[in-house]
Design a protein around this motif. Structure first.
Motif, PDB file in Angstrom:
ATOM      1  N   LYS A  75       0.822  -1.218   0.000  1.00 33.69           N
ATOM      2  CA  LYS A  75       0.000   0.000   0.000  1.00 33.69           C
ATOM      3  C   LYS A  75       0.853   1.263   0.000  1.00 33.69           C
ATOM      4  O   LYS A  75       0.476   2.288  -0.560  1.00 33.69           O
ATOM      5  CB  LYS A  75      -0.960   0.000   1.178  1.00 33.69           C
ATOM      6  N   PRO A  83       0.483   1.075  -5.566  1.00 32.17           N
ATOM      7  CA  PRO A  83      -0.187  -0.038  -4.879  1.00 32.17           C
ATOM      8  C   PRO A  83      -1.250  -0.690  -5.753  1.00 32.17           C
ATOM      9  O   PRO A  83      -1.801  -0.074  -6.667  1.00 32.17           O
ATOM     10  CB  PRO A  83      -0.821   0.647  -3.661  1.00 32.17           C
ATOM     11  N   THR A  84      -1.504  -1.943  -5.452  1.00 29.78           N
ATOM     12  CA  THR A  84      -2.570  -2.676  -6.127  1.00 29.78           C
ATOM     13  C   THR A  84      -3.925  -2.136  -5.687  1.00 29.78           C
ATOM     14  O   THR A  84      -4.101  -1.744  -4.526  1.00 29.78           O
ATOM     15  CB  THR A  84      -2.456  -4.171  -5.797  1.00 29.78           C
ATOM     16  N   SER A  85      -4.884  -2.115  -6.612  1.00 33.48           N
ATOM     17  CA  SER A  85      -6.240  -1.654  -6.282  1.00 33.48           C
ATOM     18  C   SER A  85      -7.263  -2.574  -6.928  1.00 33.48           C
ATOM     19  O   SER A  85      -6.950  -3.317  -7.878  1.00 33.48           O
ATOM     20  CB  SER A  85      -6.450  -0.212  -6.749  1.00 33.48           C
ATOM     21  N   ASP A  87     -11.310  -2.309  -8.362  1.00 32.72           N
ATOM     22  CA  ASP A  87     -12.560  -1.581  -8.630  1.00 32.72           C
ATOM     23  C   ASP A  87     -13.688  -2.608  -8.633  1.00 32.72           C
ATOM     24  O   ASP A  87     -13.842  -3.376  -9.597  1.00 32.72           O
ATOM     25  CB  ASP A  87     -12.483  -0.851  -9.975  1.00 32.72           C
ATOM     26  N   ALA A  98     -11.689  -2.461   2.857  1.00 29.68           N
ATOM     27  CA  ALA A  98     -10.372  -2.147   2.315  1.00 29.68           C
ATOM     28  C   ALA A  98      -9.535  -3.420   2.184  1.00 29.68           C
ATOM     29  O   ALA A  98      -9.802  -4.450   2.823  1.00 29.68           O
ATOM     30  CB  ALA A  98      -9.660  -1.154   3.220  1.00 29.68           C
ATOM     31  N   ILE A  99      -8.513  -3.340   1.345  1.00 31.62           N
ATOM     32  CA  ILE A  99      -7.584  -4.467   1.216  1.00 31.62           C
ATOM     33  C   ILE A  99      -6.835  -4.652   2.531  1.00 31.62           C
ATOM     34  O   ILE A  99      -6.370  -3.695   3.150  1.00 31.62           O
ATOM     35  CB  ILE A  99      -6.578  -4.207   0.070  1.00 31.62           C
ATOM     36  N   TRP A 101      -3.613  -5.764   3.926  1.00 30.19           N
ATOM     37  CA  TRP A 101      -2.284  -5.953   3.357  1.00 30.19           C
ATOM     38  C   TRP A 101      -1.406  -6.827   4.255  1.00 30.19           C
ATOM     39  O   TRP A 101      -1.131  -6.462   5.397  1.00 30.19           O
ATOM     40  CB  TRP A 101      -1.602  -4.603   3.166  1.00 30.19           C
ATOM     41  N   ALA A 145      -9.069  -5.748 -11.133  1.00 27.02           N
ATOM     42  CA  ALA A 145      -7.848  -5.555 -10.344  1.00 27.02           C
ATOM     43  C   ALA A 145      -6.817  -4.840 -11.199  1.00 27.02           C
ATOM     44  O   ALA A 145      -6.644  -5.157 -12.385  1.00 27.02           O
ATOM     45  CB  ALA A 145      -7.304  -6.904  -9.876  1.00 27.02           C
ATOM     46  N   ASN A 146      -6.135  -3.867 -10.588  1.00 30.85           N
ATOM     47  CA  ASN A 146      -5.092  -3.106 -11.266  1.00 30.85           C
ATOM     48  C   ASN A 146      -3.824  -3.154 -10.417  1.00 30.85           C
ATOM     49  O   ASN A 146      -3.876  -2.892  -9.212  1.00 30.85           O
ATOM     50  CB  ASN A 146      -5.516  -1.652 -11.469  1.00 30.85           C
ATOM     51  N   TRP A 147      -2.702  -3.459 -11.037  1.00 31.43           N
ATOM     52  CA  TRP A 147      -1.445  -3.497 -10.301  1.00 31.43           C
ATOM     53  C   TRP A 147      -0.295  -3.161 -11.238  1.00 31.43           C
ATOM     54  O   TRP A 147      -0.459  -3.128 -12.468  1.00 31.43           O
ATOM     55  CB  TRP A 147      -1.240  -4.860  -9.639  1.00 31.43           C
ATOM     56  N   GLU A 158      -3.740  -5.512 -15.468  1.00 30.43           N
ATOM     57  CA  GLU A 158      -5.127  -5.490 -15.015  1.00 30.43           C
ATOM     58  C   GLU A 158      -5.754  -6.830 -15.310  1.00 30.43           C
ATOM     59  O   GLU A 158      -5.270  -7.592 -16.157  1.00 30.43           O
ATOM     60  CB  GLU A 158      -5.905  -4.378 -15.723  1.00 30.43           C
TER      61      GLU A 158
END
Length: 741
Positions: A75, A83-85, A87, A98-99, A101, A145-147, A158
């Motif tokens: 994060k 950081p990875t997110s 949507d 929230a993630i 971690w 997922a986006n990283w 993604e």
């Protein structure tokens, strides 16, 4: 280095922005990420349950599997990265948390450091369904997922992730529950028994970590991952030092910080194989503490951390240890043995210069070797979790008894009662023996003996240096003990290196025999003192046994003196040797048996009554109360000044200070005038609370004198050797109390 790191960070940050938009340039070559939306990695959605229940939260997790050599980010990505997110696209009424971690690892790249994950990471998320769900239906959970996936280059990635679950009256376990549980076990966890404090000074921070009683993990290699990006310099080292039981982690403020942080938040990861709890379950400690630059305890510890402990840098600690070693030669516990060494030099006058130099070198070698052994024992015992300090062996009645017997025997030998060549008494009494090899051994063993008897003394400058030594790494501690031994041996090694100076001594003659016999009496005085220490530890019964042992040793000396003529028959000689051996064994046995005695019941009851009746009124009238941390804190909470005398019966410096300074009418009157509470921390026998209190002041042995003013400010440490002026000047800083009698 700072400008290089800043420039590199700006370049990589710009590259990450370009990468997230779909393209990155590395060395002039363009790498497109449009063909594979998740290059060098794969994403999937895990579910801990196969079915869900209305209104009952459950956990899903994004799993990223990365090719070898590639990594994604935490994060707080550190100096570069993102950081990875996720949507989420959830059915109506569903809410995603929230993630969660897991703790990351460091990813160094040139002058910078990032925080992330390699190989595989599982990122749990809690999903809460609505209460209005009807059972029997199937719902689909999904999102994008986006990283950022990086190695030498960084590529945006993604993936569309989804998972279908049925709705039932009660949740049912799913196939991924174990993987999610493993990820949750890597979440940072608060450990209530730990005390975590933070302070800031001169562009740096210090985390002070105090473990619960009975749990002393080795935190060398622990690392703090800050939750915010612009608080700390991610690439700066985080050195760990010790101040007693407290570990101090030094953190460098980020050059990008606009202002000082009000709190430190993040994850503190223990070294591999170490945990924050005794059960070994928690490796990542959640930290969220205010930074209080006025917090007295943390500020003191921070100063100790920056200087290596006790406010001294390592070079100063080495200098103090060397000076303390020189001054040890003047201490009353060392002088009796050193006087014999001086006699040995007188006896060697006129001998071969090379042999004299060898003797001096061997004496110095004996001092250094025994210092290293003593340091090794101290560090090994500490590593095992026990609390010990300088002079710890004199807290053992058995050791004290054996030392008393040894010094008594050396005194008999110096008087000429018996001659034992290179046997036990040659350690201090016969430096000039019949053979060269024996003489060299005697020189070496005299250095050993001088070190052993030096431990009851803490010379000026030694206290702070030894306090530093026991907070440093093994190598640092050995350097300080080496400096201490070098200072102690220097005068005698130096004299042996210039043997022409010995020629100025009077010619050998009858005066040397007289001088040798005179030196027996400091040995007897030392033995008397050791018997007194033994009595403080064991009571009258133990002293009686030790005196009986001394009697047997004296009789053994008389027998050797009376029946050791070469003209005696072999039978008489064998009988004499056997009798002497039995008596010496009996003397040692009597000392060991006496060491098993405890203080007399009357003395114990008296001490208990004294502690039970200790009160504020007694302290005000000049009576000493027994030490406990709670007692000191309660007195300070009343707003009273407190003077703590860390002492021991076997510490000669302590006894001299108490009788010539602290007990005098002038000093006692000054204590009473200012209503100072007097507290005595008696370290004669081992006491972990007193050891820990000594460590908190950066010391490892006695004497230590601590004066707490009544206004709540920090304590003042007085020198090891006191004078009236030193104590009175310190008390002058405390205003007189009108209510004191």
């Amino acid at each position: 280095m700072s400008s290089l790191r800043s420039s590199a960070r700006l370049v990589l940050s710009a590259l990450c922005v370009v990468a997230l938009s779909g393209t990155i340039l590395v060395g002039g070559a363009a790498a497109q990420s449009t063909d594979d939306p998740s290059p060098h990695s794969e994403a999937s959605l895990l579910n801990e349950v196969a079915s869900i229940a209305p209104g009952e939260p459950f956990t899903v997790a994004l799993r990223l599997q990365m090719e070898e050599g590639w990594h994604s980010y935490w994060k707080n990505p550190g100096d570069s990265g993102a950081p990875t997110s996720i949507d989420w696209a959830l059915p109506a009424g569903f809410e995603a948390g929230a993630i969660q971690w897991p703790y990351p690892h460091r990813v160094p790249f040139g002058p910078m450091t990032s925080y992330g994950y390699s190989d595989e990471v599982v990122l749990p998320v809690t999903i809460t369904p609505p209460d209005t769900l009807s059972t029997g239906r199937t719902v689909t959970l999904g999102g994008q997922a986006n990283w950022l996936i990086c190695a030498e280059i960084c590529l945006p990635a993604e993936a569309q992730i989804q998972r279908s679950v049925t709705v039932a009256s009660a949740p049912e376990p799913g196939p991924n529950a174990e993987a999610i549980a493993a990820a949750q076990s890597k979440q940072p966890t608060p450990v209530d028994d730990w005390t975590v404090q933070a302070a800031r000074s001169s562009g740096s921070y210090t985390l002070a970590l105090t473990p619960p009683e009975g749990h002393r993990p080795d935190l060398e290699g622990a690392y703090f991952f800050p939750a915010e990006k612009e608080v700390l310099d991610h690439a700066a080292p985080q050195p760990l030092s010790k101040a007693g039981a407290t570990s101090l982690l030094a953190l460098q403020q980020s050059s990008y910080a606009q202002s000082a942080a009000d709190s430190l938040r993040g994850v503190l990861v223990a070294p591999e194989g170490t945990s924050w709890d005794p059960d070994g379950d928690v490796r990542a400690l959640r930290v969220d503490v205010p930074v209080d630059s006025t917090l007295e305890e943390v500020a003191t510890l921070a100063a100790a951390s920056s200087g290596g402990g006790g406010g001294l840098s390592l070079p100063w600690a080495l200098a103090f240890a060397f000076a303390g070693g020189l001054l040890l030669n003047l201490m009353p516990c060392v002088f009796p043995v050193i006087s014999v060494k001086i006699l040995g030099f007188a006896e060697q006058a006129g001998e071969d210069d090379a042999e004299i130099r060898r003797h001096g070198t061997l004496f110095g070698g004996g001092v250094l070797a025994s210092m290293w052994v003593l340091a090794g024992i101290l560090l090994a015992v500490r590593a095992a979790g026990s609390q010990v300090g300088w002079g710890f062996q004199l807290q053992s009645p058995t050791f004290v008894a054996l030392m008393a017997l040894l010094f008594f025997g050396i005194g008999l030998n110096l008087l000429g009662i018996f001659e034992v060549g290179t046997r036990l008494m040659s350690l201090g009494g016969r430096l000039q023996t019949k053979t060269t090899a024996d003489g060299r051994l005697g020189a070496f063993m005299t250095g050993v003996l001088a070190t052993v008897v030096a431990t009851p003394c803490t010379a000026p400058f030694m206290g702070a240096a030894l306090g530093v030594a026991l907070t440093l790494s093994t190598a640092g501690a050995l350097f300080i003990f080496t400096a201490l031994g070098a200072g102690m041996a220097l005068p005698y090694v130096g004299l042996s290196m210039a043997p022409r100076l010995l020629d100025r001594l009077p010619e050998p003659g009858a005066w040397m025999e007289t001088l040798k016999q005179f030196f027996a009496f400091p040995m007897f005085a030392t033995s008397i003192w050791l018997v007194w220490v033994f009595g403080q530890q064991t009571g009258n019964g133990g002293v009686a046994m030790l005196l009986f042992g001394l009697l047997l040793l004296g009789m053994a000396g008389w027998i050797v003196h009376r029946w050791s003529a070469p003209s005696l028959s072999r039978t008489v000689t064998l009988l004499t040797r056997g009798t002497v051996s039995v008596m010496i064994a009996g003397a040692i046995g009597a000392g060991v048996v006496g060491a098993g005695y405890g203080p007399s019941a009357a003395a114990s009851d008296s001490a208990t009554d004294t502690r039970a009746s200790a009160s504020t009124a007694e302290a005000a009238s000049g009576a000493w109360t027994s030490f406990s941390p709670e007692k000191v804190e309660s007195l300070r909470a009343e707003g009273r000044p407190v003077f703590v005398d860390f002492t021991a019966a076997w510490c000669l410096t302590c006894q001299v200070n108490e009788r010539t300074v602290l007990s005098t009418d002038a000093v006692q009157a000054a204590f009473q005038e200012r209503n100072v509470a007097l507290v005595k921390a008696d370290w004669t026998n081992r006491d972990p609370q007193i050891t820990e209190a000594l460590e908190s002041h950066g010391r490892s042995g006695v004497p230590v004198y601590v004066l707490y003013p009544g206004d709540g400010s920090g304590p003042t440490l007085l020198p090891e050797v006191l004078t009236h002026d030193i104590v009175l000047d310190a008390l002058d800083e405390i205003p007189a109390d009108a209510s004191a009698s």
